[in-house]
Design an enzyme around this catalytic site. Structure first.
Site, PDB file in Angstrom:
ATOM      1  N   ASP A   4      47.733  -0.840  77.241  1.00 40.98           N
ATOM      2  CA  ASP A   4      47.488  -0.468  78.636  1.00 40.98           C
ATOM      3  C   ASP A   4      46.914  -1.673  79.374  1.00 40.98           C
ATOM      4  O   ASP A   4      45.921  -2.254  78.943  1.00 40.98           O
ATOM      5  CB  ASP A   4      46.510   0.714  78.688  1.00 40.98           C
ATOM      6  CG  ASP A   4      46.244   1.170  80.116  1.00 40.98           C
ATOM      7  OD1 ASP A   4      47.029   1.979  80.635  1.00 40.98           O
ATOM      8  OD2 ASP A   4      45.255   0.720  80.713  1.00 40.98           O
ATOM      9  N   ASP A 104      52.002   0.794  83.787  1.00 43.84           N
ATOM     10  CA  ASP A 104      51.196  -0.237  83.121  1.00 43.84           C
ATOM     11  C   ASP A 104      50.878   0.046  81.659  1.00 43.84           C
ATOM     12  O   ASP A 104      49.978  -0.559  81.103  1.00 43.84           O
ATOM     13  CB  ASP A 104      49.898  -0.497  83.907  1.00 43.84           C
ATOM     14  CG  ASP A 104      48.829   0.526  83.604  1.00 43.84           C
ATOM     15  OD1 ASP A 104      49.167   1.688  83.305  1.00 43.84           O
ATOM     16  OD2 ASP A 104      47.647   0.160  83.661  1.00 43.84           O
ATOM     17  N   GLU A 105      51.604   0.984  81.033  1.00 44.09           N
ATOM     18  CA  GLU A 105      51.334   1.179  79.613  1.00 44.09           C
ATOM     19  C   GLU A 105      52.574   1.542  78.820  1.00 44.09           C
ATOM     20  O   GLU A 105      53.562   2.035  79.358  1.00 44.09           O
ATOM     21  CB  GLU A 105      50.217   2.202  79.391  1.00 44.09           C
ATOM     22  CG  GLU A 105      50.482   3.585  79.922  1.00 44.09           C
ATOM     23  CD  GLU A 105      49.237   4.458  79.793  1.00 44.09           C
ATOM     24  OE1 GLU A 105      48.397   4.404  80.707  1.00 44.09           O
ATOM     25  OE2 GLU A 105      49.128   5.195  78.809  1.00 44.09           O
TER      26      GLU A 105
END
Ligand code: DCP
Ligand code: CA
Ligand code: CA
Length: 363
Positions: A4, A104-105
């Site tokens: 993340d 974002d992960e």
């Protein structure tokens, strides 16, 4: 492992303007009604020390950061998506199987790459961190664990720039003391209902009488909660489908409301997108434009064809039409412009039948 990126939107902003790095940075979604109406999208850790976090009103963040040299910026999704794409390519290259979740992960199945060794898992996670830092200048936090459920929780344990490894024999000890709200699926409401039953920690949940749990939550949920509390999860890391849309955006040489000048730039962007999708044998049904005005407001328009096309001229023409109508209907002056195609179908060679492979849009 779950990777993340740290304070993602704000970290992207630091990337393009390193001079703000040591200041509180707050990325905002302005609603546009009054100057400060809207919510905080995210903030860097300097700003978080003042109690600023995702979701709070912008005016409140301004109050908390009074008398500081805080920087408030509007969200720029296209920029973050571009950076996200580059990071995801790095992650993908280091995994056996890869699954992006959100901007974002991502989950990386590294069972084969590590031979199932958690010592190797830690080394690989270090490598992921150093590659993301070296190639994209971004920090991330990683959790390494026997499954997705525990990896996600362990990645959240140490932030920013953290690495947490939880081996199979550590799982229950690791989860036990944490509040139930750390489990996916336990939101504010469920947490309150559990609290009434005297369940606060994940250990409380794991040792709670199963029959009573079923009576309260029903069999499906109760079974999920019980397994989750013991760190049991066998969901595979699964590749999601191909992109649901492709977009390109650019800043104009100067702010403008002149159709021919703007179209000159969008024609280039159309060409770039067309080259990408033609290579993959894709046709599209939807064409869109994005206009970021001089006041930073974001405007989108789109149009859907009756039949899929992969024709560059038709694409450019549709973009021009949308721009013309936009300029006609509004008084905004364009600073940045973008084009987008979506609703892809794959074109089979010598076949009239088109196979749709669109997956549900994740976000
Ligand atoms: N986001 C948002 N509004 C929210 C939560 C998140 O706009 N309520 C956006 C901004 C974040 C991005 O999604 O940068 C990723 O969300 P995360 O929950 O991963 O949060 P961050 O990456 O910002 O911070 P962290 O370092 O805690 O992961
Ligand atoms: Ca993040
Ligand atoms: Ca995230």
């Amino acid at each position: 492992m779950l990777v993340d990126l740290d304070y993602f939107f704000a970290q992207c902003e630091e990337l393009r303007n390193p001079s703000i790095r040591d200041k509180p940075v707050v990325v905002c979604v302005y609603s546009g009604r009054t100057e400060d109406s809207g919510a905080v999208s995210t903030a860097n850790y300097v700003a978080r020390a003042y109690g600023v976090k995702s979701g709070i009103p912008i005016f409140l963040a301004k109050k908390k950061l009074e008398n500081t040299n805080a920087v408030f910026l509007p969200v720029d999704y296209e920029f973050y998506e571009e950076i996200s794409g580059k990071v995801m390519n790095i992650l993908k290259s280091l995994a056996d199987h890869f699954e992006q979740v959100g901007i974002d992960e991502a989950y990386l199945d590294v069972t084969q790459k590590t031979g199932g060794s958690f010592e190797e898992g830690r080394k690989l996670a270090e490598r992921v961190r150093s590659e993301v830092l070296r190639q994209e200048r971004l920090t991330c936090s990683i959790g390494v664990a026997p499954n997705k459920l525990v990896a996600k929780i362990s990645a959240d344990t140490k932030k920013p720039d953290g690495l947490t490894v939880v081996t199979p024999d550590q799982v229950t000890v690791f989860l036990g003391p944490l509040p139930v709200s750390r489990l996916i699926g336990v939101g504010a409401k469920t947490r309150e209902r559990m609290q009434v039953l005297g369940i606060n920690t994940i250990f409380d949940l794991s040792s709670y009488d199963m029959q009573k749990l079923i009576a309260f939550f029903g069999k499906t949920l109760a079974t999920y909660f019980h397994n989750a509390s013991l760190g049991i999860d066998d969901e595979p890391v699964e590749e999601r489908g191909e992109a649901t849309s492709i977009s390109r955006i650019a800043t104009l040489k100067h702010d403008s409301r002149e159709l021919s000048f703007i179209v000159e730039r969008t024609d280039q962007l159309c060409g770039e997108i067309h080259a990408t999708i033609a290579k993959d044998g894709l046709a599209f049904k939807t064409v869109g434009i994005i206009v970021i005005a001089t006041d930073m407001s974001i405007h989108t328009r789109s149009k859907t064809f009756e039949n899929p096309t992969d024709n560059l001229e038709a694409f450019k023409e549709a973009v021009k039409e949308l721009l013309e109508r936009f300029l006609d209907q509004t008084d905004f002056e364009a600073r940045r412009v973008g084009v987008k195609v979506a609703s892809f179908v794959r074109q089979e060679k010598n076949q009239t039948q088109l196979t749709s492979f669109i997956n549900e849009n994740k976000d």
